[in-house]
Design a protein around this motif. Structure first.
Motif, PDB file in Angstrom:
ATOM      1  N   SER A  35       0.842  -1.200   0.000  1.00 18.67           N
ATOM      2  CA  SER A  35       0.000   0.000   0.000  1.00 18.67           C
ATOM      3  C   SER A  35       0.878   1.252   0.000  1.00 18.67           C
ATOM      4  O   SER A  35       1.927   1.261   0.629  1.00 18.67           O
ATOM      5  N   PRO A  36       0.434   2.329  -0.635  1.00 22.96           N
ATOM      6  CA  PRO A  36       1.175   3.589  -0.543  1.00 22.96           C
ATOM      7  C   PRO A  36       0.928   4.318   0.782  1.00 22.96           C
ATOM      8  O   PRO A  36       1.647   5.241   1.127  1.00 22.96           O
ATOM      9  N   ASP A  37      -0.056   3.878   1.564  1.00 24.96           N
ATOM     10  CA  ASP A  37      -0.405   4.512   2.828  1.00 24.96           C
ATOM     11  C   ASP A  37       0.517   4.009   3.947  1.00 24.96           C
ATOM     12  O   ASP A  37       0.644   2.801   4.165  1.00 24.96           O
ATOM     13  N   PHE A  38       1.166   4.928   4.680  1.00 27.43           N
ATOM     14  CA  PHE A  38       2.109   4.551   5.720  1.00 27.43           C
ATOM     15  C   PHE A  38       1.472   3.670   6.795  1.00 27.43           C
ATOM     16  O   PHE A  38       2.031   2.639   7.177  1.00 27.43           O
ATOM     17  N   ALA A  39       0.322   4.048   7.309  1.00 29.25           N
ATOM     18  CA  ALA A  39      -0.332   3.268   8.372  1.00 29.25           C
ATOM     19  C   ALA A  39      -0.636   1.847   7.903  1.00 29.25           C
ATOM     20  O   ALA A  39      -0.462   0.883   8.655  1.00 29.25           O
ATOM     21  N   GLU A  40      -1.068   1.701   6.671  1.00 28.25           N
ATOM     22  CA  GLU A  40      -1.335   0.359   6.129  1.00 28.25           C
ATOM     23  C   GLU A  40      -0.039  -0.426   5.956  1.00 28.25           C
ATOM     24  O   GLU A  40      -0.006  -1.634   6.182  1.00 28.25           O
ATOM     25  N   GLN A  41       1.055   0.243   5.572  1.00 28.64           N
ATOM     26  CA  GLN A  41       2.339  -0.440   5.466  1.00 28.64           C
ATOM     27  C   GLN A  41       2.803  -0.934   6.834  1.00 28.64           C
ATOM     28  O   GLN A  41       3.314  -2.051   6.967  1.00 28.64           O
ATOM     29  N   VAL A  42       2.612  -0.110   7.858  1.00 31.39           N
ATOM     30  CA  VAL A  42       2.975  -0.515   9.222  1.00 31.39           C
ATOM     31  C   VAL A  42       2.172  -1.748   9.627  1.00 31.39           C
ATOM     32  O   VAL A  42       2.724  -2.725  10.145  1.00 31.39           O
ATOM     33  N   GLN A  43       0.858  -1.727   9.401  1.00 30.72           N
ATOM     34  CA  GLN A  43       0.014  -2.868   9.758  1.00 30.72           C
ATOM     35  C   GLN A  43       0.482  -4.139   9.041  1.00 30.72           C
ATOM     36  O   GLN A  43       0.551  -5.209   9.647  1.00 30.72           O
ATOM     37  N   GLN A  44       0.801  -4.033   7.744  1.00 24.12           N
ATOM     38  CA  GLN A  44       1.255  -5.203   6.981  1.00 24.12           C
ATOM     39  C   GLN A  44       2.598  -5.702   7.490  1.00 24.12           C
ATOM     40  O   GLN A  44       2.797  -6.898   7.688  1.00 24.12           O
ATOM     41  N   ALA A  45       3.535  -4.788   7.723  1.00 21.00           N
ATOM     42  CA  ALA A  45       4.858  -5.187   8.207  1.00 21.00           C
ATOM     43  C   ALA A  45       4.757  -5.885   9.559  1.00 21.00           C
ATOM     44  O   ALA A  45       5.398  -6.918   9.798  1.00 21.00           O
ATOM     45  N   LEU A  46       3.940  -5.346  10.449  1.00 19.60           N
ATOM     46  CA  LEU A  46       3.816  -5.954  11.778  1.00 19.60           C
ATOM     47  C   LEU A  46       2.997  -7.231  11.755  1.00 19.60           C
ATOM     48  O   LEU A  46       3.239  -8.141  12.554  1.00 19.60           O
ATOM     49  N   ALA A  47       2.055  -7.369  10.849  1.00 18.78           N
ATOM     50  CA  ALA A  47       1.344  -8.648  10.685  1.00 18.78           C
ATOM     51  C   ALA A  47       2.327  -9.711  10.206  1.00 18.78           C
ATOM     52  O   ALA A  47       2.300 -10.856  10.680  1.00 18.78           O
ATOM     53  N   ASN A  48       3.214  -9.339   9.280  1.00 16.76           N
ATOM     54  CA  ASN A  48       4.258 -10.266   8.829  1.00 16.76           C
ATOM     55  C   ASN A  48       5.160 -10.654   9.990  1.00 16.76           C
ATOM     56  O   ASN A  48       5.515 -11.827  10.151  1.00 16.76           O
ATOM     57  N   LEU A  49       5.533  -9.673  10.808  1.00 16.60           N
ATOM     58  CA  LEU A  49       6.385  -9.938  11.962  1.00 16.60           C
ATOM     59  C   LEU A  49       5.693 -10.879  12.942  1.00 16.60           C
ATOM     60  O   LEU A  49       6.294 -11.825  13.449  1.00 16.60           O
ATOM     61  N   THR A 100       3.446 -13.130  12.298  1.00 17.95           N
ATOM     62  CA  THR A 100       3.457 -14.467  11.705  1.00 17.95           C
ATOM     63  C   THR A 100       4.820 -15.123  11.871  1.00 17.95           C
ATOM     64  O   THR A 100       4.924 -16.287  12.262  1.00 17.95           O
ATOM     65  N   ALA A 101       5.872 -14.379  11.571  1.00 14.93           N
ATOM     66  CA  ALA A 101       7.227 -14.926  11.646  1.00 14.93           C
ATOM     67  C   ALA A 101       7.621 -15.289  13.075  1.00 14.93           C
ATOM     68  O   ALA A 101       8.376 -16.234  13.298  1.00 14.93           O
ATOM     69  N   LEU A 102       7.123 -14.550  14.052  1.00 14.18           N
ATOM     70  CA  LEU A 102       7.514 -14.760  15.453  1.00 14.18           C
ATOM     71  C   LEU A 102       6.427 -15.422  16.290  1.00 14.18           C
ATOM     72  O   LEU A 102       6.391 -15.250  17.495  1.00 14.18           O
ATOM     73  N   ALA A 103       5.607 -16.213  15.668  1.00 14.82           N
ATOM     74  CA  ALA A 103       4.454 -16.794  16.359  1.00 14.82           C
ATOM     75  C   ALA A 103       4.813 -17.462  17.684  1.00 14.82           C
ATOM     76  O   ALA A 103       4.047 -17.383  18.632  1.00 14.82           O
ATOM     77  N   ALA A 104       5.957 -18.100  17.789  1.00 15.09           N
ATOM     78  CA  ALA A 104       6.299 -18.824  19.014  1.00 15.09           C
ATOM     79  C   ALA A 104       7.573 -18.301  19.648  1.00 15.09           C
ATOM     80  O   ALA A 104       8.260 -19.015  20.356  1.00 15.09           O
ATOM     81  N   ALA A 105       7.910 -17.048  19.416  1.00 14.49           N
ATOM     82  CA  ALA A 105       9.166 -16.521  19.945  1.00 14.49           C
ATOM     83  C   ALA A 105       8.915 -15.320  20.855  1.00 14.49           C
ATOM     84  O   ALA A 105       7.907 -14.646  20.744  1.00 14.49           O
ATOM     85  N   ASP A 106       9.855 -15.071  21.747  1.00 16.97           N
ATOM     86  CA  ASP A 106       9.843 -13.859  22.567  1.00 16.97           C
ATOM     87  C   ASP A 106      10.662 -12.806  21.829  1.00 16.97           C
ATOM     88  O   ASP A 106      11.775 -13.081  21.385  1.00 16.97           O
ATOM     89  N   VAL A 107      10.147 -11.625  21.703  1.00 18.79           N
ATOM     90  CA  VAL A 107      10.840 -10.554  20.988  1.00 18.79           C
ATOM     91  C   VAL A 107      11.754  -9.826  21.968  1.00 18.79           C
ATOM     92  O   VAL A 107      11.312  -9.373  23.019  1.00 18.79           O
ATOM     93  N   VAL A 108      13.035  -9.711  21.620  1.00 19.05           N
ATOM     94  CA  VAL A 108      13.975  -9.018  22.490  1.00 19.05           C
ATOM     95  C   VAL A 108      14.476  -7.715  21.886  1.00 19.05           C
ATOM     96  O   VAL A 108      14.929  -6.837  22.592  1.00 19.05           O
ATOM     97  N   LYS A 109      14.391  -7.571  20.550  1.00 21.73           N
ATOM     98  CA  LYS A 109      14.829  -6.337  19.913  1.00 21.73           C
ATOM     99  C   LYS A 109      14.084  -6.144  18.604  1.00 21.73           C
ATOM    100  O   LYS A 109      13.872  -7.091  17.861  1.00 21.73           O
ATOM    101  N   VAL A 110      13.681  -4.913  18.330  1.00 21.85           N
ATOM    102  CA  VAL A 110      13.033  -4.546  17.075  1.00 21.85           C
ATOM    103  C   VAL A 110      13.833  -3.405  16.470  1.00 21.85           C
ATOM    104  O   VAL A 110      14.157  -2.434  17.169  1.00 21.85           O
TER     105      VAL A 110
END
Length: 103
Positions: free
Chosen positions: A32-46, A48-58
């Protein structure tokens, strides 16, 4: 998520040592060209990728920094991390790493 293999990287790597380490890369919001929608997509991807992990750094790269964009990103990140409080590095860029990417 797009296929990163032509660019010689993967989205997720798990390194098994005495501690479980998971590295995630390339979670841009390119749909999407919209920043807020890009953030939502990027974090949805994140999420999915980290479904069973603890996040220590972003680390986030935000193009054309503004207080508004930082607030959008922070609220969206808070929503997916719940009670986790990882280290956070935000790198503000003047130009995108790929055409159309704002995050």
């Amino acid at each position: 998520m797009f296929d990163p293999r032509p660019n010689c990287y993967t989205h997720v790597v798990e390194a098994t040592t005495s501690t479980r380490l998971v590295y995630v890369a390339g979670q841009g919001g390119e749909l999407s060209p919209d920043f807020a929608e890009q953030v939502q997509q990027a974090l949805a991807n994140l999420r999915t990728a980290l479904a069973a992990a603890d996040v220590v750094k972003v680390t986030a790269l935000i193009v054309h920094h503004s207080e508004e964009r930082l607030a959008i990103f922070s609220a969206a990140l808070r929503a997916i991390l719940s009670d986790m409080a990882p280290a956070l590095h935000v790198d503000f860029r003047a130009t995108p790493s790929a055409a159309g990417h704002a995050i």
